[in-house]
Design an enzyme around this catalytic site. Structure first.
Site, PDB file in Angstrom:
ATOM      1  N   HIS A 112       2.404   1.408  -7.904  1.00  0.00           N
ATOM      2  CA  HIS A 112       1.920   1.428  -6.526  1.00  0.00           C
ATOM      3  C   HIS A 112       2.984   0.839  -5.606  1.00  0.00           C
ATOM      4  O   HIS A 112       3.138  -0.375  -5.505  1.00  0.00           O
ATOM      5  CB  HIS A 112       0.622   0.631  -6.415  1.00  0.00           C
ATOM      6  CG  HIS A 112      -0.218   1.002  -5.228  1.00  0.00           C
ATOM      7  ND1 HIS A 112       0.329   1.444  -4.045  1.00  0.00           N
ATOM      8  CD2 HIS A 112      -1.566   1.009  -5.043  1.00  0.00           C
ATOM      9  CE1 HIS A 112      -0.640   1.696  -3.178  1.00  0.00           C
ATOM     10  NE2 HIS A 112      -1.799   1.447  -3.758  1.00  0.00           N
ATOM     11  N   GLY A 113       3.719   1.725  -4.932  1.00  0.00           N
ATOM     12  CA  GLY A 113       4.727   1.275  -3.988  1.00  0.00           C
ATOM     13  C   GLY A 113       4.389   1.650  -2.569  1.00  0.00           C
ATOM     14  O   GLY A 113       5.289   1.877  -1.754  1.00  0.00           O
ATOM     15  N   ALA A 114       3.079   1.716  -2.255  1.00  0.00           N
ATOM     16  CA  ALA A 114       2.638   2.199  -0.945  1.00  0.00           C
ATOM     17  C   ALA A 114       1.785   1.157  -0.222  1.00  0.00           C
ATOM     18  O   ALA A 114       1.378   0.150  -0.792  1.00  0.00           O
ATOM     19  CB  ALA A 114       1.838   3.496  -1.113  1.00  0.00           C
ATOM     20  N   HIS A 115       1.542   1.426   1.062  1.00  0.00           N
ATOM     21  CA  HIS A 115       0.505   0.776   1.869  1.00  0.00           C
ATOM     22  C   HIS A 115       0.552  -0.745   1.868  1.00  0.00           C
ATOM     23  O   HIS A 115      -0.479  -1.414   1.847  1.00  0.00           O
ATOM     24  CB  HIS A 115      -0.878   1.259   1.423  1.00  0.00           C
ATOM     25  CG  HIS A 115      -1.047   2.742   1.495  1.00  0.00           C
ATOM     26  ND1 HIS A 115      -0.713   3.473   2.612  1.00  0.00           N
ATOM     27  CD2 HIS A 115      -1.475   3.633   0.569  1.00  0.00           C
ATOM     28  CE1 HIS A 115      -0.949   4.756   2.379  1.00  0.00           C
ATOM     29  NE2 HIS A 115      -1.396   4.884   1.151  1.00  0.00           N
ATOM     30  N   TYR A 121       1.694  -2.949  -0.384  1.00  0.00           N
ATOM     31  CA  TYR A 121       1.726  -3.711  -1.631  1.00  0.00           C
ATOM     32  C   TYR A 121       3.151  -4.215  -1.880  1.00  0.00           C
ATOM     33  O   TYR A 121       4.069  -3.920  -1.120  1.00  0.00           O
ATOM     34  CB  TYR A 121       1.202  -2.866  -2.786  1.00  0.00           C
ATOM     35  CG  TYR A 121      -0.301  -2.711  -2.763  1.00  0.00           C
ATOM     36  CD1 TYR A 121      -1.113  -3.548  -3.534  1.00  0.00           C
ATOM     37  CD2 TYR A 121      -0.909  -1.759  -1.955  1.00  0.00           C
ATOM     38  CE1 TYR A 121      -2.501  -3.421  -3.500  1.00  0.00           C
ATOM     39  CE2 TYR A 121      -2.296  -1.629  -1.922  1.00  0.00           C
ATOM     40  CZ  TYR A 121      -3.084  -2.464  -2.690  1.00  0.00           C
ATOM     41  OH  TYR A 121      -4.441  -2.346  -2.641  1.00  0.00           O
ATOM     42  N   ARG A 176     -12.708   9.674  -3.284  1.00  0.00           N
ATOM     43  CA  ARG A 176     -14.073   9.449  -2.814  1.00  0.00           C
ATOM     44  C   ARG A 176     -15.036  10.573  -3.178  1.00  0.00           C
ATOM     45  O   ARG A 176     -16.153  10.309  -3.620  1.00  0.00           O
ATOM     46  CB  ARG A 176     -14.052   9.221  -1.301  1.00  0.00           C
ATOM     47  CG  ARG A 176     -13.370   7.915  -0.906  1.00  0.00           C
ATOM     48  CD  ARG A 176     -13.247   7.767   0.594  1.00  0.00           C
ATOM     49  NE  ARG A 176     -12.600   6.510   0.955  1.00  0.00           N
ATOM     50  CZ  ARG A 176     -12.313   6.153   2.190  1.00  0.00           C
ATOM     51  NH1 ARG A 176     -12.615   6.965   3.196  1.00  0.00           N
ATOM     52  NH2 ARG A 176     -11.729   4.998   2.438  1.00  0.00           N
TER      53      ARG A 176
END
Length: 221
Positions: free
Chosen positions: A47-50, A52, A190
């Protein structure tokens, strides 16, 4: 039991990681990937997004270092490349996926000053370390970010490998993007949570149950 999630609360000022701490975290990424393989997973997504940890190094908003992990975008991607190289060395490129984004949590209006240049720089970094699969992450798959093109369209301009598409997709949008070669895999979150029979509903043209966080993911506060 309800799940209570709190967003955008005040935080303490973080301390800058030492070089030794950075190297230890990189080793932990590799070990976690090995552990996932031992547990029977098919692969891992980094996870290298948003906003983090990796994204904090990548972004000029959060990266205020004065060593080899700071500088222009090419230099700021150093930590991400080192993590990717370690994980790929541990489990192989065919089992390693990287997620990255322009959007930063808490900065809804943030966008790369030059999206085309930024994306090209990211793609060069991925190729440098041997990445084969990438996940450009956005909240809205159809959002135009530059030159009349979406994030995934711009990414495809510079990337011939596998691309995962995500961002409030529906079946029609996903199918069109797959047919046009913009993405190779469509990811749903979702709708899948609120529809246990998601695939059969799509195949049979049945209406989907709308996602409701109070019903499907506890109570949000």
């Amino acid at each position: 039991m309800s799940l209570r999630l709190h967003y955008l609360q005040p935080y303490d000022m973080p301390e800058e990681m030492s070089i030794e701490e950075i190297q230890e975290v990189i080793r932990q990424y590799a070990q976690a990937a090995k552990n996932a393989m031992t547990a029977g997973f098919d692969g891992v997504e980094i996870h290298g997004a948003h906003g983090y940890l990796i994204d904090q190094f990548n972004s000029d908003i959060t990266n205020k270092r004065t060593d080899r992990y700071d500088g222009d975008l090419v230099q700021r991607l150093t930590f991400m490349k080192e993590v990717l190289a370690a994980v790929i060395d541990a489990i192989g490129a065919d089992r390693t996926l990287i997620r990255f984004s322009a959007l930063k949590v808490g900065y809804p209006d943030y966008m790369w000053g030059n999206p085309d240049e930024a994306i090209r720089t990211f793609m060069e970094a991925f190729r440098e370390v041997g990445v084969k699969m990438i996940h450009p992450s956005t909240m809205n798959f159809t959002q135009v970010i530059a030159e009349g093109k979406t994030l995934h369209q711009l990414v495809r301009r510079y990337w011939n490998g596998a691309i995962v598409g995500v961002g409030n997709l529906d079946a029609d949008t996903a199918e069109r993007a797959l047919n046009e070669g913009i993405i190779d895999v469509a990811a749903f979150g979702r709708p899948l949570i609120s529809n246990p029979g998601f695939l059969s509903r799509i195949e049979n043209g049945e209406p989907l149950v709308e996602y409701n966080p109070k019903v499907h993911l506890g109570t949000l506060v």
